[in-house]
Each structure stands twice: as C-alpha cells, then as structure tokens.
Design an enzyme around this catalytic site. Structure first.
Site, PDB file in Angstrom:
ATOM      1  N   LYS A  22     -32.869  71.739 -59.102  1.00 43.16           N
ATOM      2  CA  LYS A  22     -33.895  71.447 -58.090  1.00 43.16           C
ATOM      3  C   LYS A  22     -33.249  71.346 -56.714  1.00 43.16           C
ATOM      4  O   LYS A  22     -33.707  71.952 -55.746  1.00 43.16           O
ATOM      5  CB  LYS A  22     -34.600  70.124 -58.442  1.00 43.16           C
ATOM      6  CG  LYS A  22     -35.444  69.550 -57.314  1.00 43.16           C
ATOM      7  CD  LYS A  22     -36.173  68.296 -57.739  1.00 43.16           C
ATOM      8  CE  LYS A  22     -35.498  67.001 -57.398  1.00 43.16           C
ATOM      9  NZ  LYS A  22     -35.382  66.679 -55.967  1.00 43.16           N
ATOM     10  N   ASN A  23     -32.180  70.570 -56.640  1.00 44.24           N
ATOM     11  CA  ASN A  23     -31.584  70.296 -55.327  1.00 44.24           C
ATOM     12  C   ASN A  23     -30.787  71.469 -54.770  1.00 44.24           C
ATOM     13  O   ASN A  23     -30.348  71.432 -53.616  1.00 44.24           O
ATOM     14  CB  ASN A  23     -30.700  69.043 -55.390  1.00 44.24           C
ATOM     15  CG  ASN A  23     -31.536  67.789 -55.573  1.00 44.24           C
ATOM     16  OD1 ASN A  23     -32.769  67.841 -55.493  1.00 44.24           O
ATOM     17  ND2 ASN A  23     -30.880  66.669 -55.823  1.00 44.24           N
ATOM     18  N   CYS A 116     -39.446  60.767 -52.969  1.00 42.45           N
ATOM     19  CA  CYS A 116     -39.437  59.541 -53.774  1.00 42.45           C
ATOM     20  C   CYS A 116     -39.305  58.322 -52.876  1.00 42.45           C
ATOM     21  O   CYS A 116     -38.532  58.328 -51.923  1.00 42.45           O
ATOM     22  CB  CYS A 116     -38.250  59.558 -54.724  1.00 42.45           C
ATOM     23  SG  CYS A 116     -38.615  60.285 -56.318  1.00 42.45           S
ATOM     24  N   ARG A 121     -34.316  56.058 -46.449  1.00 42.60           N
ATOM     25  CA  ARG A 121     -34.130  57.503 -46.328  1.00 42.60           C
ATOM     26  C   ARG A 121     -34.387  58.029 -44.913  1.00 42.60           C
ATOM     27  O   ARG A 121     -35.287  58.842 -44.673  1.00 42.60           O
ATOM     28  CB  ARG A 121     -34.993  58.250 -47.333  1.00 42.60           C
ATOM     29  CG  ARG A 121     -34.766  57.789 -48.739  1.00 42.60           C
ATOM     30  CD  ARG A 121     -35.338  58.737 -49.741  1.00 42.60           C
ATOM     31  NE  ARG A 121     -34.429  59.820 -50.043  1.00 42.60           N
ATOM     32  CZ  ARG A 121     -34.635  60.699 -51.005  1.00 42.60           C
ATOM     33  NH1 ARG A 121     -35.715  60.650 -51.725  1.00 42.60           N
ATOM     34  NH2 ARG A 121     -33.763  61.651 -51.246  1.00 42.60           N
ATOM     35  N   ASP A 305     -28.758  59.991 -58.853  1.00 40.43           N
ATOM     36  CA  ASP A 305     -29.911  60.532 -59.569  1.00 40.43           C
ATOM     37  C   ASP A 305     -29.818  60.299 -61.083  1.00 40.43           C
ATOM     38  O   ASP A 305     -30.796  60.515 -61.798  1.00 40.43           O
ATOM     39  CB  ASP A 305     -30.074  62.028 -59.278  1.00 40.43           C
ATOM     40  CG  ASP A 305     -30.572  62.267 -57.859  1.00 40.43           C
ATOM     41  OD1 ASP A 305     -30.995  61.301 -57.202  1.00 40.43           O
ATOM     42  OD2 ASP A 305     -30.539  63.425 -57.403  1.00 40.43           O
ATOM     43  N   ARG A 397     -42.261  66.565 -60.594  1.00 34.76           N
ATOM     44  CA  ARG A 397     -41.611  67.033 -59.358  1.00 34.76           C
ATOM     45  C   ARG A 397     -40.265  67.680 -59.649  1.00 34.76           C
ATOM     46  O   ARG A 397     -39.825  68.542 -58.893  1.00 34.76           O
ATOM     47  CB  ARG A 397     -41.381  65.850 -58.397  1.00 34.76           C
ATOM     48  CG  ARG A 397     -42.610  65.423 -57.629  1.00 34.76           C
ATOM     49  CD  ARG A 397     -42.227  64.419 -56.543  1.00 34.76           C
ATOM     50  NE  ARG A 397     -40.966  64.797 -55.953  1.00 34.76           N
ATOM     51  CZ  ARG A 397     -39.950  63.985 -55.687  1.00 34.76           C
ATOM     52  NH1 ARG A 397     -40.059  62.702 -55.929  1.00 34.76           N
ATOM     53  NH2 ARG A 397     -38.830  64.426 -55.165  1.00 34.76           N
TER      54      ARG A 397
HETATM   55  C1  UD1 Z   1     -30.141  64.369 -51.799  1.00 35.20           C
HETATM   56  C2  UD1 Z   1     -30.849  64.749 -53.071  1.00 35.20           C
HETATM   57  C3  UD1 Z   1     -31.213  63.498 -53.860  1.00 35.20           C
HETATM   58  C4  UD1 Z   1     -29.990  62.640 -54.091  1.00 35.20           C
HETATM   59  C5  UD1 Z   1     -29.241  62.372 -52.785  1.00 35.20           C
HETATM   60  C6  UD1 Z   1     -27.913  61.675 -52.975  1.00 35.20           C
HETATM   61  C7  UD1 Z   1     -31.991  66.790 -52.472  1.00 35.20           C
HETATM   62  C8  UD1 Z   1     -33.291  67.481 -52.269  1.00 35.20           C
HETATM   63  N1  UD1 Z   1     -32.053  65.480 -52.731  1.00 35.20           N
HETATM   64  O1  UD1 Z   1     -31.060  63.580 -51.032  1.00 35.20           O
HETATM   65  O2  UD1 Z   1     -31.764  63.917 -55.119  1.00 35.20           O
HETATM   66  O3  UD1 Z   1     -30.394  61.406 -54.641  1.00 35.20           O
HETATM   67  O4  UD1 Z   1     -28.970  63.617 -52.112  1.00 35.20           O
HETATM   68  O5  UD1 Z   1     -27.092  62.397 -53.821  1.00 35.20           O
HETATM   69  O6  UD1 Z   1     -30.944  67.420 -52.451  1.00 35.20           O
HETATM   70  N2  UD1 Z   1     -28.804  58.840 -44.697  1.00 35.20           N
HETATM   71  C9  UD1 Z   1     -28.895  58.313 -43.437  1.00 35.20           C
HETATM   72  N3  UD1 Z   1     -29.352  59.113 -42.432  1.00 35.20           N
HETATM   73  C10 UD1 Z   1     -29.709  60.416 -42.640  1.00 35.20           C
HETATM   74  C11 UD1 Z   1     -29.616  60.946 -43.941  1.00 35.20           C
HETATM   75  C12 UD1 Z   1     -29.153  60.115 -44.956  1.00 35.20           C
HETATM   76  O7  UD1 Z   1     -28.584  57.153 -43.203  1.00 35.20           O
HETATM   77  O8  UD1 Z   1     -30.115  61.105 -41.690  1.00 35.20           O
HETATM   78  C13 UD1 Z   1     -28.325  57.967 -45.807  1.00 35.20           C
HETATM   79  C14 UD1 Z   1     -29.427  57.728 -46.847  1.00 35.20           C
HETATM   80  O9  UD1 Z   1     -30.255  56.660 -46.513  1.00 35.20           O
HETATM   81  C15 UD1 Z   1     -28.615  57.453 -48.085  1.00 35.20           C
HETATM   82  C16 UD1 Z   1     -27.370  58.320 -47.903  1.00 35.20           C
HETATM   83  O10 UD1 Z   1     -27.320  58.660 -46.528  1.00 35.20           O
HETATM   84  O11 UD1 Z   1     -28.214  56.106 -48.135  1.00 35.20           O
HETATM   85  C17 UD1 Z   1     -27.358  59.583 -48.730  1.00 35.20           C
HETATM   86  O12 UD1 Z   1     -28.523  60.321 -48.479  1.00 35.20           O
HETATM   87  P1  UD1 Z   1     -28.526  61.905 -48.522  1.00 35.20           P
HETATM   88  O13 UD1 Z   1     -27.228  62.403 -49.077  1.00 35.20           O
HETATM   89  O14 UD1 Z   1     -28.954  62.420 -47.206  1.00 35.20           O
HETATM   90  O15 UD1 Z   1     -29.664  62.200 -49.585  1.00 35.20           O
HETATM   91  P2  UD1 Z   1     -30.789  63.305 -49.492  1.00 35.20           P
HETATM   92  O16 UD1 Z   1     -30.241  64.546 -48.874  1.00 35.20           O
HETATM   93  O17 UD1 Z   1     -32.022  62.718 -48.953  1.00 35.20           O
END
Ligand code: UD1
Length: 418
Positions: A22-23, A116, A121, A305, A397
């Site tokens: 998915k990711n 989710c 996030r 995850d 999803r």
């Molecule tokens: C992706 C995955 C999700 C997985 C996560 C962590 C997809 C579609 N989703 O989510 O399934 O659980 O990686 O492996 O690929 N953060 C910030 N600011 C930002 C972005 C992130 O502070 O602008 C923080 C988040 O709150 C979190 C951490 O960084 O604590 C990691 O988030 P991130 O790696 O960005 O996860 P996603 O890309 O949303």
C-alpha cells in the site's frame, strides 16, 4: 457498515500471496502525473486507499482504467491542480500529490489531509521541504495553496526522517532545476521503490534506502510499466496470525529482508521461520515465549504499522512485554478492545505493559483504525469462542481480501453487512 463474524480457536495451515505494498503504490500513483505518457502498474491492490487515490487522479483530469490487478493511468489531459476536501480527508497520502502536482502544473491546492486517526500527524516537514525548493505556500481556510515559478534544487535537512516528507520532496525535486539533497531522509523500502519507479521514468535519483537521497532534476519523464514491491506489513500480519493461532503457513511473494525486525522477534518467541527466495515459511507449535520489549522505530527498526498486531500477540505470549510506540501519539485504540477479549494491558503514555494470558475469549469489538482493526481480527481468530469485528472500512483501506486470505488458511471468518 460491514462486520466480521469469527469463530476462533483454529490452527492455521496453507499459503497466502502478499499484495503489493500500500505504502509503495500510493506515492507511485502520485508520481504518475509527472508524465503525460501512460503509466501501467501491475499487481495493484484493490484497497480503499488506492481507489480513493484513483478518484483524486480522475479529479485532476487523468483517465484511469483498473482492470483486474492492472491499473493504467493516462494523465495527458490532466489540467486541474486542486484536490477537493472530501477526497483529501479520506486519505492522508493525498498530501503526496502536492509535490507532483506542483511539478506538473506549477501550482497546487489541497485540503488538509485525513487518514488514520493515530495522533497529530502534521505536514510541516512536507511544507518546509517544498518551500526550500522555491514553492510559495499559503494556508487558508483548511486549504494549502502552493505556487511556484520554477522548482529549484536545494540542500534540505529533515528534522525527523518522515516517510511522507521524503517522498513528497522527491516528487517535486525530480523535475526541479539542479540538484536536491535530502539529509536525514527516511530509509523505508517504499522510498527505494519510488526511486526505482521514477528512475525507470527517466529520473536521476540515488541514495534511497540511506539517510541521504540525491535528486538531479530532469526536464521530462516518460511512461513506465511497473510492479511494486510486496507489502511488508501485510506479510507481517499473516506471520503474526500464525504465531497467534499456531500451525504453519507459507507466505508467498514476500520480502523477508524488509521485515527482519519482526522475523527476529518471532524466532525469539519460538516460531520456526525459514526464508527461500520470495517465500517465508513459518511454523508455530503453540508455544510463545515472552516478546520482552518492542519499541517502534523508523526503518529498519520495528515498524509502527505492526505495533497493534504484535500487541495482540503479546497478549497470549508468556510473561510480560513492554511495548513503546515512538512514532504516533494515539496508536493504542485497539487496547480497550483487546481488554474486552480478556487481555491484561496497561497503557501509560507511549508505553503499553502487557501481561500474557493463556488465551483470549471472543467478544464484539470495534476497529478504530487500519492496523488496530487487523490486530483485533487476529485476536478474534485465535480466541476461544465467537467474536465480531465492526467497522471494516478501516481494514478495507489497506488489506485486499483479508477475510478470504485468512479463511484460505483455515480461519473461520465471514463478512456480513449490517
Ligand atoms: C508513513 C506510512 C504509515 C507509517 C508511517 C511511519 C504511508 C502512506 N504511510 O506515514 O503507514 O505508519 O510512515 O512508518 O506511507 N512528522 C512531523 N511532521 C511532518 C511529517 C511527519 O512531525 O511533516 C512526524 C509524525 O508526526 C510522526 C513521524 O514524523 O511522528 C513519522 O511520520 P511519517 O514518517 O511522516 O509518516 P507518514 O508518512 O505519515
């Protein structure tokens, strides 16, 4: 609203084939508008997140054809740069569209994304990265408005290795002028897949899988035909299912290297696991020693995850397990539901203390998010007696045919519409 009706307590046996990740697929779909030629994705999973992303592409003016497992995207006539709020709220990955929409149209407008509900996030790192590439960003009325004369390569240091921010910056920088460096980049396998996909389209990206990704901007990208990597979280979910129910199974089309952290833990608790090419064979005679300590980390650490499914496993493993969730603040929604099934868990902040019990019992539980829903389903198929798992929209999803795959392994599970 659909629900699973499950009669638990059966050992599992058989084989399952793993869907594409998915990711990995979601950012590839975002990348598809970087070219006006045809993009063909094979083995594309029919999950809600993908269907929502296809709807976003259609909204932008792309033509899409999803036949069986093959998705064809033709964005020659794409002309719209706005992602409406109803769609953006369905899917957090809609935010990945920012980078590619800006690269294609020089501007983008998107409502704040959903996904989710597992914590704050934020998208600040995405926006900060795009600003470094010369994008003007204004936020108003729940929308992010981006404008850009020319994307210009930059040296970017991420405050934390965000998967989405790394991918979004790659998707914009790939058509920027000059070189972009992303330092402290996320190292997840899905980023390597995005690099392979884009390079096959003519991009010049290197370093994915390490903490520094280098992108040499190119003027034009061409069409591509591609099969994404297998889903490591789905593979991990089935491995945990066998560990919880006992029995043996072959997990086919899986990349064991990408879930080494889980395999290591499962061997520690006495599962027999062998890997041959893209097959993972697992056997568990019913003994589950203590998992002791699990802390979620960015890749290659233990994936957040799989935290919910492994918490379900800890519930019926010997001794005590401490689980620490480092990535998302509110990712323990499955815990009260597991407690209803007889689990002994105490949550304090980011830590969950689990004391193993011999077995869980059936109950009517509600899925609160995608991976939590999968965890409750595993708990129910391993528990004694009847259970129901409600609100399958979360599970749908991310897992295609979850109940069919579990049933093919011998679990007694069916879906009903209520
Ligand atoms: C992706 C995955 C999700 C997985 C996560 C962590 C997809 C579609 N989703 O989510 O399934 O659980 O990686 O492996 O690929 N953060 C910030 N600011 C930002 C972005 C992130 O502070 O602008 C923080 C988040 O709150 C979190 C951490 O960084 O604590 C990691 O988030 P991130 O790696 O960005 O996860 P996603 O890309 O949303």
């Amino acid at each position: 609203m659909d629900k699973f009706i499950i009669e638990g307590g059966r050992q599992l046996a058989g084989e399952v084939e793993i869907q594409s990740a998915k990711n990995a697929v979601l950012p590839l779909l975002a990348a598809s508008i970087l070219t006006d030629e045809r993009v063909i994705i094979h083995k594309c999973p029919r999950i809600m997140d993908v269907l929502n992303m296809i709807q976003i592409l259609n909204e932008l003016g792309c033509r899409t054809d999803f036949d069986g497992e093959t998705l064809i995207i033709d964005s020659a006539d794409a002309a719209n740069h706005e992602i409406p709020s109803a769609l953006a709220k369905e899917l957090r990955s809609s935010v990945f569209m920012l980078g590619s929409v800006i690269a294609r149209f020089g501007r983008a407008r998107i409502a704040y994304p959903g996904g989710c509900d597992i914590g704050l996030r934020p998208v600040d790192l995405h926006l900060k990265g795009l600003k470094s590439l010369n994008v003007n960003i204004a936020e108003e009325g729940g929308y992010i408005n981006c404008n850009c004369g020319k994307l210009i390569g930059a040296d970017i240091l991420l405050d934390c290795p965000s998967v989405g921010a790394t991918e979004n910056i790659i998707l914009a920088a790939v058509k920027g002028e000059g070189r972009t460096l992303i330092r402290n980049a996320a190292k997840e396998p899905e980023i390597c897949d995005l690099q392979s996909f884009l390079n096959k389209m003519g991009a010049k990206i290197s370093g994915a899988g390490t903490s520094t990704v280098s992108i040499e901007g190119v003027r034009r990208l061409h069409g591509v035909e591609y099969t994404p990597i297998p889903d490591r979280i789905e593979a991990g979910t089935f491995l945990i299912a066998v560990a919880m129910c006992g029995g043996e199974a072959e997990i086919c089309r899986a990349a064991a290297d990408n879930i080494a952290a889980l395999i290591h833990k499962l061997r520690e608790i006495s599962c027999k696991i062998t890997v041959k090419n893209d097959k993972i064979y697992i056997k568990n005679g019913g003994t589950r020693r203590s998992l002791r300590m699990i802390e979620t980390m960015p890749y290659p650490g233990f994936p957040t995850d799989l935290q919910a499914p492994v918490t379900a496993l800890a519930c019926i493993s010997e001794g005590s397990t401490v689980i620490v969730e480092n990535l998302f603040e509110t990712r323990y929604k499955h815990v009260p539901e597991l407690i209803r099934m007889g689990a002994d868990i105490t949550v304090r902040g980011r830590a969950a203390f689990v004391r193993g019990v011999p077995r869980l019992h059936g109950a009517d539980v509600v899925a609160g998010d995608l991976r939590g829903g999968a965890a409750l389903t595993l708990a129910a198929i391993s528990a004694e007696g009847m259970s129901s798992v409600t609100d399958l929209s979360h599970i749908d999803r991310g897992y295609s045919g979850f109940e069919y795959k579990l049933a093919s392994l011998g679990a007694k599970i069916r879906r009903i519409r209520v």
